[in-house]
Design a protein around this motif. Structure first.
Motif, PDB file in Angstrom:
ATOM      1  N   HIS A   1      39.765  12.039  17.671  1.00  0.00           N
ATOM      2  CA  HIS A   1      39.668  13.096  18.418  1.00  0.00           C
ATOM      3  C   HIS A   1      41.182  12.803  19.341  1.00  0.00           C
ATOM      4  CE1 HIS A   1      35.819  14.535  17.714  1.00  0.00           C
ATOM      5  NE2 HIS A   1      35.179  13.729  18.058  1.00  0.00           N
TER       6      HIS A   1
ATOM      7  N   GLU B   1      35.488  11.843  11.349  1.00  0.00           N
ATOM      8  CA  GLU B   1      34.601  12.869  11.441  1.00  0.00           C
ATOM      9  C   GLU B   1      33.324  12.636  10.505  1.00  0.00           C
ATOM     10  OE1 GLU B   1      35.574  16.702   8.565  1.00  0.00           O
ATOM     11  OE2 GLU B   1      36.502  16.459  10.516  1.00  0.00           O
TER      12      GLU B   1
ATOM     13  N   GLY C   1      40.948  16.232   7.837  1.00  0.00           N
ATOM     14  CA  GLY C   1      39.487  16.102   7.834  1.00  0.00           C
ATOM     15  C   GLY C   1      38.627  15.312   6.783  1.00  0.00           C
TER      16      GLY C   1
END
Length: 209
Positions: free
Chosen positions: A146, A115, A58
């Protein structure tokens, strides 16, 4: 040009969203990371960026690894701002074109992204057009982080074709990166390579005179 086309897959950055990779490179150079252009560009990137764009890590982990691996001395906010510097604007004419195409074609968005960029370009879209996400303009959106796959790998193209029952020869793919176009062509899709200086509103979906 649109010979027997029933489905259209759009790239995002450089096709719909105006971007400038050099702005991000310069932003990192200004922070002291002079080798950034070697780590990341439109044509290639290191494993760290691959893992970020396929959702294996992330945003916070990406920033930590980037700082650790390069010795970059910067805050998380500074790195985020530098990373987002490449994202410019979404011309309203392009969004109008997408709305018009929805009436006649199955339309899809396929983007190598992450992200941090998704949050940033959603803010741009909200500020400029009042929409929360690009999903309103497409039958389905495929963001690499995703789905765990990215261009130019053939798997992400096959996923879109199979999940939506699309015929490759009746599918048009529009992208500004030659390596992505090459994969789509190899899979039998019709393609348009958006060369530097070209836009979809001036060179592809021009209004009838």
């Amino acid at each position: 040009m649109l010979q027997n086309v029933r489905h259209i897959i759009f790239d995002f950055g450089g096709v719909l969203l105006n971007i400038d990779y050099k702005r991000t490179e310069q932003a990192f150079v200004d922070l002291g990371l002079t080798e950034f252009g070697r780590l990341y560009s439109q044509l290639q990137q290191t494993d760290l960026f691959d893992r970020f764009e396929t959702g294996k890590i992330g945003g916070p982990e990406f920033i930590r690894e980037l700082k650790t691996s390069t010795g970059l001395q910067a805050t998380e906010a500074q790195v985020t701002d530098a990373w987002n510097a490449m994202l410019l604007d979404l011309p309203l004419r392009r969004l109008q074109i997408l709305q018009q195409l929805q009436l006649h074609f199955d339309t899809f968005l396929l983007s190598n992204t992450n992200e941090i960029h998704e949050a940033a370009f959603n803010k741009i879209l909200k500020a400029q057009a009042g929409f929360q996400s690009m999903g309103v303009f497409f039958d389905k959106v495929y963001y690499s982080h995703h789905v765990g796959l990215r261009k130019p790998g053939p798997e992400i193209f096959r996923m879109i074709l199979e999940q939506n029952g699309l015929s490759a020869e009746k599918t048009l793919f529009i992208d500004d990166s030659p390596q992505h176009i090459a994969t789509a062509k190899a899979l039998g899709l019709q393609t348009i390579f958006l060369e530097p200086g070209m836009t979809i509103e001036d060179d592809i979906f021009k209004p009838k005179q």
